[in-house]
Write a protein that holds these residues in place. Sequence first.
Motif, PDB file in Angstrom:
ATOM      1  N   ILE A  57       0.829  -1.195   0.000  1.00 26.47           N
ATOM      2  CA  ILE A  57       0.000   0.000   0.000  1.00 26.47           C
ATOM      3  C   ILE A  57       0.870   1.254   0.000  1.00 26.47           C
ATOM      4  O   ILE A  57       1.697   1.449   0.898  1.00 26.47           O
ATOM      5  CB  ILE A  57      -0.946   0.033   1.218  1.00 26.47           C
ATOM      6  N   LEU A  58       0.668   2.099  -1.017  1.00 28.42           N
ATOM      7  CA  LEU A  58       1.352   3.394  -1.103  1.00 28.42           C
ATOM      8  C   LEU A  58       0.500   4.418  -0.355  1.00 28.42           C
ATOM      9  O   LEU A  58      -0.637   4.703  -0.759  1.00 28.42           O
ATOM     10  CB  LEU A  58       1.518   3.835  -2.553  1.00 28.42           C
ATOM     11  N   LEU A  59       1.022   4.955   0.719  1.00 24.73           N
ATOM     12  CA  LEU A  59       0.236   5.814   1.596  1.00 24.73           C
ATOM     13  C   LEU A  59       0.399   7.309   1.315  1.00 24.73           C
ATOM     14  O   LEU A  59      -0.222   8.127   2.002  1.00 24.73           O
ATOM     15  CB  LEU A  59       0.586   5.521   3.057  1.00 24.73           C
ATOM     16  N   ASN A  60       1.201   7.655   0.335  1.00 25.59           N
ATOM     17  CA  ASN A  60       1.334   9.064  -0.052  1.00 25.59           C
ATOM     18  C   ASN A  60       0.468   9.375  -1.262  1.00 25.59           C
ATOM     19  O   ASN A  60       0.322   8.535  -2.154  1.00 25.59           O
ATOM     20  CB  ASN A  60       2.783   9.410  -0.392  1.00 25.59           C
ATOM     21  N   ALA A  61      -0.067  10.578  -1.295  1.00 24.33           N
ATOM     22  CA  ALA A  61      -0.797  11.046  -2.474  1.00 24.33           C
ATOM     23  C   ALA A  61       0.166  11.183  -3.650  1.00 24.33           C
ATOM     24  O   ALA A  61       1.375  11.391  -3.472  1.00 24.33           O
ATOM     25  CB  ALA A  61      -1.463  12.388  -2.183  1.00 24.33           C
ATOM     26  N   ARG A  62      -0.370  11.099  -4.856  1.00 25.06           N
ATOM     27  CA  ARG A  62       0.487  11.163  -6.040  1.00 25.06           C
ATOM     28  C   ARG A  62       1.143  12.532  -6.232  1.00 25.06           C
ATOM     29  O   ARG A  62       2.151  12.629  -6.938  1.00 25.06           O
ATOM     30  CB  ARG A  62      -0.307  10.773  -7.287  1.00 25.06           C
ATOM     31  N   ASP A  63       0.582  13.565  -5.614  1.00 23.25           N
ATOM     32  CA  ASP A  63       1.219  14.881  -5.717  1.00 23.25           C
ATOM     33  C   ASP A  63       2.145  15.183  -4.538  1.00 23.25           C
ATOM     34  O   ASP A  63       2.671  16.285  -4.412  1.00 23.25           O
ATOM     35  CB  ASP A  63       0.171  15.982  -5.849  1.00 23.25           C
ATOM     36  N   SER A  64       2.384  14.195  -3.688  1.00 18.53           N
ATOM     37  CA  SER A  64       3.295  14.362  -2.558  1.00 18.53           C
ATOM     38  C   SER A  64       4.743  14.382  -3.034  1.00 18.53           C
ATOM     39  O   SER A  64       5.115  13.693  -3.991  1.00 18.53           O
ATOM     40  CB  SER A  64       3.108  13.213  -1.560  1.00 18.53           C
ATOM     41  N   GLU A  65       5.572  15.145  -2.356  1.00 22.37           N
ATOM     42  CA  GLU A  65       6.993  15.155  -2.682  1.00 22.37           C
ATOM     43  C   GLU A  65       7.646  13.800  -2.423  1.00 22.37           C
ATOM     44  O   GLU A  65       8.725  13.507  -2.946  1.00 22.37           O
ATOM     45  CB  GLU A  65       7.712  16.238  -1.877  1.00 22.37           C
ATOM     46  N   TYR A  66       6.985  12.969  -1.600  1.00 23.95           N
ATOM     47  CA  TYR A  66       7.542  11.661  -1.261  1.00 23.95           C
ATOM     48  C   TYR A  66       7.008  10.541  -2.150  1.00 23.95           C
ATOM     49  O   TYR A  66       7.444   9.392  -2.018  1.00 23.95           O
ATOM     50  CB  TYR A  66       7.211  11.300   0.194  1.00 23.95           C
ATOM     51  N   TYR A  67       6.054  10.860  -3.037  1.00 30.17           N
ATOM     52  CA  TYR A  67       5.414   9.796  -3.796  1.00 30.17           C
ATOM     53  C   TYR A  67       6.417   8.997  -4.623  1.00 30.17           C
ATOM     54  O   TYR A  67       6.328   7.770  -4.709  1.00 30.17           O
ATOM     55  CB  TYR A  67       4.324  10.356  -4.712  1.00 30.17           C
ATOM     56  N   GLY A  68       7.375   9.667  -5.241  1.00 34.44           N
ATOM     57  CA  GLY A  68       8.361   8.960  -6.056  1.00 34.44           C
ATOM     58  C   GLY A  68       9.133   7.927  -5.258  1.00 34.44           C
ATOM     59  O   GLY A  68       9.345   6.795  -5.725  1.00 34.44           O
ATOM     60  N   GLU A  69       9.556   8.291  -4.050  1.00 30.98           N
ATOM     61  CA  GLU A  69      10.283   7.349  -3.193  1.00 30.98           C
ATOM     62  C   GLU A  69       9.385   6.194  -2.764  1.00 30.98           C
ATOM     63  O   GLU A  69       9.817   5.032  -2.725  1.00 30.98           O
ATOM     64  CB  GLU A  69      10.805   8.065  -1.953  1.00 30.98           C
ATOM     65  N   THR A  70       8.143   6.523  -2.432  1.00 27.66           N
ATOM     66  CA  THR A  70       7.197   5.489  -2.010  1.00 27.66           C
ATOM     67  C   THR A  70       6.906   4.529  -3.153  1.00 27.66           C
ATOM     68  O   THR A  70       6.897   3.304  -2.975  1.00 27.66           O
ATOM     69  CB  THR A  70       5.906   6.153  -1.500  1.00 27.66           C
ATOM     70  N   LYS A  71       6.709   5.068  -4.347  1.00 29.39           N
ATOM     71  CA  LYS A  71       6.454   4.227  -5.514  1.00 29.39           C
ATOM     72  C   LYS A  71       7.650   3.329  -5.811  1.00 29.39           C
ATOM     73  O   LYS A  71       7.486   2.142  -6.138  1.00 29.39           O
ATOM     74  CB  LYS A  71       6.130   5.099  -6.724  1.00 29.39           C
ATOM     75  N   GLN A  72       8.840   3.859  -5.700  1.00 28.42           N
ATOM     76  CA  GLN A  72      10.034   3.067  -5.971  1.00 28.42           C
ATOM     77  C   GLN A  72      10.128   1.875  -5.027  1.00 28.42           C
ATOM     78  O   GLN A  72      10.483   0.764  -5.434  1.00 28.42           O
ATOM     79  CB  GLN A  72      11.286   3.935  -5.840  1.00 28.42           C
ATOM     80  N   GLN A  73       9.795   2.094  -3.757  1.00 25.82           N
ATOM     81  CA  GLN A  73       9.788   0.993  -2.797  1.00 25.82           C
ATOM     82  C   GLN A  73       8.743  -0.060  -3.179  1.00 25.82           C
ATOM     83  O   GLN A  73       8.992  -1.265  -3.105  1.00 25.82           O
ATOM     84  CB  GLN A  73       9.509   1.525  -1.392  1.00 25.82           C
ATOM     85  N   ALA A  74       7.570   0.397  -3.585  1.00 24.41           N
ATOM     86  CA  ALA A  74       6.526  -0.541  -3.996  1.00 24.41           C
ATOM     87  C   ALA A  74       6.975  -1.378  -5.187  1.00 24.41           C
ATOM     88  O   ALA A  74       6.772  -2.602  -5.217  1.00 24.41           O
ATOM     89  CB  ALA A  74       5.249   0.227  -4.342  1.00 24.41           C
ATOM     90  N   LEU A  75       7.613  -0.753  -6.161  1.00 22.81           N
ATOM     91  CA  LEU A  75       8.084  -1.483  -7.340  1.00 22.81           C
ATOM     92  C   LEU A  75       9.172  -2.493  -6.974  1.00 22.81           C
ATOM     93  O   LEU A  75       9.230  -3.591  -7.544  1.00 22.81           O
ATOM     94  CB  LEU A  75       8.596  -0.499  -8.392  1.00 22.81           C
ATOM     95  N   LEU A  76      10.024  -2.138  -6.018  1.00 22.49           N
ATOM     96  CA  LEU A  76      11.039  -3.090  -5.544  1.00 22.49           C
ATOM     97  C   LEU A  76      10.377  -4.346  -4.987  1.00 22.49           C
ATOM     98  O   LEU A  76      10.821  -5.467  -5.259  1.00 22.49           O
ATOM     99  CB  LEU A  76      11.905  -2.448  -4.452  1.00 22.49           C
ATOM    100  N   ALA A  77       9.312  -4.154  -4.199  1.00 24.31           N
ATOM    101  CA  ALA A  77       8.613  -5.296  -3.615  1.00 24.31           C
ATOM    102  C   ALA A  77       7.959  -6.155  -4.692  1.00 24.31           C
ATOM    103  O   ALA A  77       8.059  -7.393  -4.671  1.00 24.31           O
ATOM    104  CB  ALA A  77       7.561  -4.805  -2.617  1.00 24.31           C
ATOM    105  N   LEU A  78       7.312  -5.526  -5.656  1.00 18.01           N
ATOM    106  CA  LEU A  78       6.624  -6.271  -6.713  1.00 18.01           C
ATOM    107  C   LEU A  78       7.608  -7.072  -7.554  1.00 18.01           C
ATOM    108  O   LEU A  78       7.332  -8.216  -7.946  1.00 18.01           O
ATOM    109  CB  LEU A  78       5.829  -5.311  -7.602  1.00 18.01           C
ATOM    110  N   ARG A  79       8.763  -6.490  -7.829  1.00 19.32           N
ATOM    111  CA  ARG A  79       9.758  -7.190  -8.646  1.00 19.32           C
ATOM    112  C   ARG A  79      10.434  -8.318  -7.880  1.00 19.32           C
ATOM    113  O   ARG A  79      10.904  -9.290  -8.469  1.00 19.32           O
ATOM    114  CB  ARG A  79      10.785  -6.190  -9.171  1.00 19.32           C
ATOM    115  N   GLU A  80      10.460  -8.186  -6.571  1.00 20.45           N
ATOM    116  CA  GLU A  80      11.040  -9.242  -5.730  1.00 20.45           C
ATOM    117  C   GLU A  80      10.121 -10.456  -5.653  1.00 20.45           C
ATOM    118  O   GLU A  80      10.582 -11.576  -5.483  1.00 20.45           O
ATOM    119  CB  GLU A  80      11.283  -8.690  -4.314  1.00 20.45           C
ATOM    120  N   TYR A  81       8.813 -10.235  -5.790  1.00 22.79           N
ATOM    121  CA  TYR A  81       7.841 -11.325  -5.650  1.00 22.79           C
ATOM    122  C   TYR A  81       6.796 -11.215  -6.759  1.00 22.79           C
ATOM    123  O   TYR A  81       5.634 -10.933  -6.504  1.00 22.79           O
ATOM    124  CB  TYR A  81       7.176 -11.250  -4.281  1.00 22.79           C
TER     125      TYR A  81
END
Length: 263
Positions: A57-81
């Motif tokens: 679950i990505l808990l930041n809004a898409r216009d958040s300054e942190y969204y890019g970092e949060t999305k990158q973490q999510a993609l790492l998890a998806l690619r791992e499994y």
Amino acid sequence: MDFRPCIDIHNGRVKQIVGGSLRDADDGARENFVSEQDAAFYARLYRRQGLREGHVILLNARDSEYYGETKQQALLALREYPGGLQVGGGITAENASEFLEAGASAVIVTSYVFRGGQIHYENLRKLVSEVGREHLVLDLSCRRKEPGGSYYIVTDRWQSFTEECVTGELMDELSSCCREFLVHAVDVEGKAEGIERDLVAQLGSWGKLPVTYAGGVHSFADLDEICELGKGRLNVTIGSALDLFGGPMPYSEVLKYIKEKMQ
């Protein structure tokens, strides 16, 4: 009953937060736990344990300054499994395929479908057309407006009430468009102080598609209640109460408990 693990990501970190404390204005939230490990670590753990259909679950809004970092973490998890995890948070018809191509088994959607306080059927049709019913999980996370009242679906990271109540009739209506439902009991989410018994019983009485309940689990007695009140039909996710996230419930014992219930 099946156990669905979770990876909640906020401001680029794996965390457990008090659900109702999320704020877009300053990307704030009341934190229960902030991991020193990245999202891929947890995805790897769940893969090794053979746990499927956990929630990223990505808990930041898409216009958040942190969204890019949060999305990158999510993609790492998806690619791992690949094929083993669902993903939610800011999903639309325009970006859903990106997450599926990165390895998600399904996308989890709330705010894109429940807009302006109501069901936005055009967006729902777009999603089904884009990803297929078999890759869509609808998030009916909800809160009460008053003690003892109905449970209303909430959107925008659980900050906005809709006019839609979680009912069997609504679930019947939406069931032709998704493969399962995820329901966070937002008022107890992240507090590890007990489950929403009324909601569990209500969800368990439906039983026509897989439903995962999340919110407030803090003991094995809670799991017993979910099994009993939910008539054995509900899957469960546990966050803050797990020792993986600083809580008192041993992860290994939870897996053992679920395995015994499934026999």
